[in-house]
Structures are given as C-alpha cells and as structure tokens.
Design a protein around this motif. Structure first.
Motif, mmCIF file in Angstrom:
data_model
loop_
_atom_site.group_PDB
_atom_site.id
_atom_site.type_symbol
_atom_site.label_atom_id
_atom_site.label_comp_id
_atom_site.label_asym_id
_atom_site.label_seq_id
_atom_site.Cartn_x
_atom_site.Cartn_y
_atom_site.Cartn_z
ATOM 1 N N THR A 281 0.816 -1.221 0.000
ATOM 2 C CA THR A 281 0.000 0.000 0.000
ATOM 3 C C THR A 281 0.849 1.270 0.000
ATOM 4 N N ARG B 3 3.174 1.687 -2.087
ATOM 5 C CA ARG B 3 3.514 1.857 -3.505
ATOM 6 C C ARG B 3 2.512 1.078 -4.356
ATOM 7 N N ALA C 108 0.652 1.714 -6.894
ATOM 8 C CA ALA C 108 0.723 1.824 -8.361
ATOM 9 C C ALA C 108 1.707 0.831 -8.960
ATOM 10 N N ASP C 109 2.644 0.317 -8.160
ATOM 11 C CA ASP C 109 3.609 -0.669 -8.659
ATOM 12 C C ASP C 109 2.943 -1.982 -9.058
ATOM 13 N N CYS C 110 1.675 -2.179 -8.672
ATOM 14 C CA CYS C 110 0.943 -3.406 -9.039
ATOM 15 C C CYS C 110 0.428 -3.377 -10.468
ATOM 16 N N PHE C 111 0.233 -2.196 -11.032
ATOM 17 C CA PHE C 111 -0.387 -2.108 -12.353
ATOM 18 C C PHE C 111 0.325 -2.934 -13.417
ATOM 19 N N ALA D 239 -8.849 1.082 -6.444
ATOM 20 C CA ALA D 239 -7.601 1.739 -6.848
ATOM 21 C C ALA D 239 -6.898 0.967 -7.959
ATOM 22 N N LEU D 240 -6.951 -0.370 -7.901
ATOM 23 C CA LEU D 240 -6.293 -1.198 -8.915
ATOM 24 C C LEU D 240 -7.208 -1.522 -10.087
ATOM 25 N N GLN D 241 -8.455 -1.069 -10.013
ATOM 26 C CA GLN D 241 -9.444 -1.294 -11.074
ATOM 27 C C GLN D 241 -9.595 -2.788 -11.384
#
Length: 194
Positions: A113, A115, A117-120, A154-156
């Motif tokens: 959580t 970072r 955006a690093d999951c996209f 957040a991760l859509q």
C-alpha cells in the motif's frame, strides 16, 4: 529385472505458481516463508549503479534486489508439488517474466500500500496473458491501511478477482494466499468457455 508399470513410483504432478508485484513488495519473503526447502534466490546487493534506475521511495531500507527469480517448493502430497517462482520487480528485469510465466497455473500479485501503483504492470501482464491471479495486500508495519474494496477500486480489479490481506513473512498467511489462488484457478478452469 522387469518392472510392472503398476510397481513404478509415480512422480507428483508439478504445479507452477508465480509470485509477482512491485519492487520491495515482499516476493522473496513470501517464497522463503512457505518453501519447504531453502529457496533459491538470485538477490544482489543494491549499489550506487541503481541510483536513478530503481525507485527506493518508501523502501529506503531495502539493500538487495532479485535479478532473475526466487524459487521454492511445497510438496502437497504424493500426487502434487507446488513450484513457486518469485519474479523480479523492477522493469529492467521484466524480460524474464515470459519464461517464468510459461505453464503457470496462476500468479499471486503482492501489493504494497506504500507503492500501490507498482501493481499495475503485474495486473496488466497477467490480464493480457489470461493467467489467473489473485492480489494479496502485504501488510507492512507503518504502511497505510486500506479496506479491500478501496484497494480493488484503486487497482481497477474485476469483482471476480480475489483480493486478500496477508503477511508475507508468515507461513500460514502466505499459504492461505496460495490456497486462494489454486481455488480461483480451479473455478476459472471449470467455467464453460464462451
């Protein structure tokens, strides 16, 4: 000496699972926590050469990085064995993902959580390949805490993709994530194509 086929020992079926996610999300830790054997690690010390290449924001204490993969094993029973492959998190090492992903039952995407955006890239990669995956939110001490629906938004993520909380340092927690993935993959394989 001639062996009857029924007397030959059967080798267990191999099940390949990837553990992916961003830089510093806990992939090496998870593989190490659940592996029954000492995991193979391809970690190298971060040097000044990574300055400007690797983003250490929120993971400033990180001193090593996986440069190829982590590898662990879990024997389920006489019939099945899980092989875990932890992927490297930085973009400069993503070229190995295609080889690691070949033949995988599915993937665990570890989310941090700090970072998120690093999951996209991981989500996009497994969606494009059609590889079943689950998202496991690794609960780091002092990290922002969000409800799972907030992380999903957040991760859509599609509502059908499982998302769970975990502590990658703990064997039981990591094992539950793997069980969630195997069940999710089995459910998808049982659905009619169409």
């Amino acid at each position: 000496m001639v062996f009857d086929r029924s007397e030959r020992p059967r080798l267990p079926r191999a099940i390949k699972i990837l553990v992916a996610g961003g830089f510093g999300a806990g992939k090496t830790t998870m593989v190490g926590a659940v592996s029954e054997t000492r995991p193979l690690r391809t970690e190298e010390i971060l040097t000044d050469r990574s300055v400007g290449v690797d983003d250490l924001s929120s993971v400033e204490a990180k001193r090593t990085t996986t440069v190829a993969m982590d590898f662990g094993r879990i024997t389920l029973n006489d019939e099945y064995v899980l092989y875990l492959f932890g992927t490297p998190g930085q973009e400069r090492f993503w070229f190995v993902w295609d080889e690691l992903a070949e033949g995988a039952l599915g993937a665990v995407i570890l989310a941090d959580t700090r970072r998120l955006a690093d999951c996209f890239p991981s989500v996009d990669y497994f969606e494009r390949r059609g590889t079943p995956f689950v998202v496991a939110v690794n609960c780091f001490e002092g990290a922002p805490s969000y409800d799972l629906p907030e992380v999903r938004l957040a991760l859509q993520l599609n509502p059908s993709i499982p998302i769970v909380m975990c502590d990658a340092r703990k064997r039981d927690s990591s094992r539950e994530v793997l069980i969630t993935l195997v069940k999710h993959s089995a459910r998808l394989r049982a659905e009619p194509v169409g």
